[in-house]
Design a protein around this motif. Structure first.
Motif, short mmCIF file in Angstrom:
data_model
loop_
_atom_site.label_atom_id
_atom_site.label_comp_id
_atom_site.label_asym_id
_atom_site.label_seq_id
_atom_site.Cartn_x
_atom_site.Cartn_y
_atom_site.Cartn_z
N SER A 1 3.58 0.87 13.79
CA SER A 1 4.37 -0.36 13.85
C SER A 1 5.65 -0.18 14.67
CB SER A 1 4.75 -0.81 12.44
OG SER A 1 3.60 -1.15 11.70
N ILE A 2 6.08 -1.27 15.29
CA ILE A 2 7.34 -1.24 16.04
C ILE A 2 8.51 -1.09 15.07
CG2 ILE A 2 6.35 -2.72 17.82
CD1 ILE A 2 8.20 -4.98 16.79
N ASN A 3 9.58 -0.50 15.54
CA ASN A 3 10.80 -0.43 14.75
C ASN A 3 11.47 -1.79 14.67
OD1 ASN A 3 11.72 2.34 13.79
ND2 ASN A 3 11.03 2.80 15.87
N ARG A 4 12.15 -2.02 13.56
CA ARG A 4 13.02 -3.18 13.46
C ARG A 4 14.35 -2.88 14.17
NH1 ARG A 4 10.73 -2.64 8.23
NH2 ARG A 4 9.47 -4.42 7.58
N TYR A 5 15.10 -3.93 14.43
CA TYR A 5 16.43 -3.74 15.02
C TYR A 5 17.42 -3.46 13.89
CZ TYR A 5 20.83 -4.73 17.41
OH TYR A 5 22.10 -4.63 17.93
N MET B 1 -0.18 7.30 9.44
CA MET B 1 -1.15 6.85 10.44
C MET B 1 -1.49 7.97 11.41
SD MET B 1 -1.02 3.53 12.99
CE MET B 1 -1.44 2.29 11.75
N HIS B 2 -0.49 8.73 11.83
CA HIS B 2 -0.75 9.87 12.72
C HIS B 2 -1.65 10.90 12.04
CE1 HIS B 2 1.58 9.20 16.37
NE2 HIS B 2 2.52 8.65 15.63
N GLU B 3 -1.38 11.18 10.78
CA GLU B 3 -2.19 12.17 10.06
C GLU B 3 -3.63 11.69 9.91
OE1 GLU B 3 -0.05 12.82 6.44
OE2 GLU B 3 1.41 14.19 7.38
N LEU B 4 -3.80 10.41 9.63
CA LEU B 4 -5.15 9.86 9.50
C LEU B 4 -5.88 9.91 10.84
CD1 LEU B 4 -7.19 8.41 7.64
CD2 LEU B 4 -6.25 6.24 8.48
N GLY B 5 -5.17 9.61 11.91
CA GLY B 5 -5.77 9.68 13.23
C GLY B 5 -6.29 11.07 13.55
N ARG B 6 -5.50 12.10 13.20
CA ARG B 6 -5.95 13.47 13.43
C ARG B 6 -7.16 13.81 12.56
NH1 ARG B 6 -0.28 14.34 13.86
NH2 ARG B 6 -0.11 14.83 11.63
N THR B 7 -7.14 13.36 11.32
CA THR B 7 -8.24 13.66 10.40
C THR B 7 -9.54 13.03 10.86
OG1 THR B 7 -6.71 13.83 8.52
CG2 THR B 7 -9.03 13.44 8.00
N LEU B 8 -9.48 11.78 11.32
CA LEU B 8 -10.69 11.03 11.67
C LEU B 8 -10.95 11.00 13.18
CD1 LEU B 8 -10.40 7.99 9.21
CD2 LEU B 8 -11.60 10.17 8.89
N SER B 9 -10.17 11.75 13.94
CA SER B 9 -10.34 11.82 15.40
C SER B 9 -10.23 10.43 16.04
CB SER B 9 -11.67 12.47 15.75
OG SER B 9 -11.73 13.80 15.27
N VAL B 10 -9.20 9.71 15.66
CA VAL B 10 -8.93 8.39 16.23
C VAL B 10 -7.63 8.48 17.03
CG1 VAL B 10 -8.42 5.97 15.71
CG2 VAL B 10 -10.02 7.24 14.28
N PRO B 11 -7.62 7.99 18.28
CA PRO B 11 -6.37 8.03 19.04
C PRO B 11 -5.30 7.16 18.39
CG PRO B 11 -8.05 6.74 20.19
CD PRO B 11 -8.74 7.40 19.04
N VAL B 12 -4.05 7.62 18.49
CA VAL B 12 -2.91 6.90 17.91
C VAL B 12 -1.89 6.62 19.01
CG1 VAL B 12 -1.08 6.92 16.18
CG2 VAL B 12 -3.26 8.08 15.70
N THR C 1 0.85 -1.18 0.00
CA THR C 1 0.00 0.00 0.00
C THR C 1 0.89 1.24 0.00
OG1 THR C 1 -0.12 0.14 2.42
CG2 THR C 1 -1.84 -1.15 1.31
N ASP C 2 0.37 2.30 -0.56
CA ASP C 2 1.09 3.57 -0.61
C ASP C 2 0.70 4.39 0.61
OD1 ASP C 2 1.79 6.31 -1.14
OD2 ASP C 2 2.01 5.78 -3.25
N PRO C 3 1.68 4.85 1.41
CA PRO C 3 1.32 5.59 2.63
C PRO C 3 0.55 6.88 2.37
CG PRO C 3 3.69 5.71 2.20
CD PRO C 3 3.14 4.68 1.28
N ASP C 4 0.65 7.41 1.15
CA ASP C 4 -0.06 8.65 0.85
C ASP C 4 -1.50 8.45 0.43
OD1 ASP C 4 2.08 10.32 1.44
OD2 ASP C 4 2.94 10.08 -0.57
N ASN C 5 -1.89 7.20 0.11
CA ASN C 5 -3.28 7.00 -0.33
C ASN C 5 -3.85 5.65 0.10
OD1 ASN C 5 -2.27 5.35 -2.71
ND2 ASN C 5 -1.47 7.37 -3.27
N GLY D 1 9.64 4.01 6.99
CA GLY D 1 9.33 5.05 6.01
C GLY D 1 8.26 6.01 6.48
N ASP D 2 7.31 6.32 5.58
CA ASP D 2 6.27 7.31 5.88
C ASP D 2 5.00 6.70 6.47
OD1 ASP D 2 7.77 9.48 5.00
OD2 ASP D 2 7.11 9.24 2.91
#
Length: 252
Positions: free
Chosen positions: A150-154, A173-184, A121-125, A167-168
């Motif tokens: 997601s957790i970071n890899r080692y 996910m943070h931006e989507l959470g703000r847009t849809l008022s979902v806690p992140v 999936t593309d993080p922008d859409n 990556g992005d």
């Protein structure tokens, strides 16, 4: 005869009282409306059978932190992205069960980077589009969606600096959470801080770095930079719980 009748009557009263007390004792602890916590995600959260020990998904350890009566339903599936989890039908099982007052923790990103098996999936859409499907389904059922990055890899550099490999996707996910008022829950940032605090050597113990023969599941040894050990899962789930106590105090 009247004495016998009165004795029998008193006996029946005692018996009925005992039944009433027993019924109350049985019904009292039952919490029919207790919320459940559903987890959808990938192999970093999913369940593993004992023969895979010590590989452990963080959601396997979540139950230990919640109040009595609150059930964790770990529906995460290894190797799935936000896209393939839906397209392969795994999310249908969750939608059939989730109800009003439940919680849905949504953690995808690792496999959304991969181009094989219809996972990318593309993080922008498209990443945001698929995450929105989880959020909408939870809300339609009267449940509460919570996004979890997601957790970071080692992956450390020679000078001890942690490389960020997601990556992005966390940003999206943070931006989507703000847009849809979902806690992140910022698990990506939290694990970054955890690894850097522990340092490169001690951080290895969070993951699966074992010599040949150390565990039956890894007879030839293993250097797995993505999946968690038991201790790693315990450390990571504690980071989830820190935020979840603020988001949903009724679960504790």
């Amino acid at each position: 005869m009247s004495f016998l009748k009165s004795s029998r009557f008193r006996l029946w009263l005692v018996v009925l009282s005992l039944f009433a007390i027993s019924a109350c004792a049985i019904q009292q602890p039952v919490k029919e409306n207790s919320p459940r916590v559903f987890v959808v995600g990938d192999s970093t959260a999913s369940y593993y059978k004992p023969e895979r020990y010590p590989r452990t998904g963080w959601a396997m350890r979540l139950q230990n932190h919640l109040a009595d009566g609150v059930e964790v339903v770990n529906a995460a599936v290894s190797g799935r992205s936000s896209r393939s989890f839906i397209e392969e039908g795994h999310f249908n099982k969750v939608k059939e069960q989730i109800k009003q007052g439940d919680y849905l923790l949504i953690q995808f990103g690792h496999n959304d980077q991969k181009t094989t098996n219809n996972r990318f999936t593309d993080p922008d859409n498209t990443y945001r589009d698929y995450l929105t499907q989880y959020i909408n389904a939870a809300r339609q059922a009267g449940a509460n969606p919570v996004l979890v990055t997601s957790i970071n890899r080692y992956k450390f550099s020679q000078n001890g600096k942690l490389f960020l490999t997601l990556g992005d996707y966390p940003k999206a996910m943070h931006e989507l959470g703000r847009t849809l008022s979902v806690p992140v829950i910022a698990l990506n940032q939290k694990t970054k801080t955890l690894y850097e605090t522990l340092g490169p050597e001690k951080s290895k113990k969070l993951f699966l770095f074992y010599a040949p023969g150390e565990y039956a599941a890894y007879p030839n040894g293993v250097s797995d930079r993505t999946h968690l050990s038991v201790w790693g899962a315990d450390e990571v789930v504690s980071l989830v719980v820190e935020d979840l106590k603020q988001i949903a105090p009724e679960l504790f």
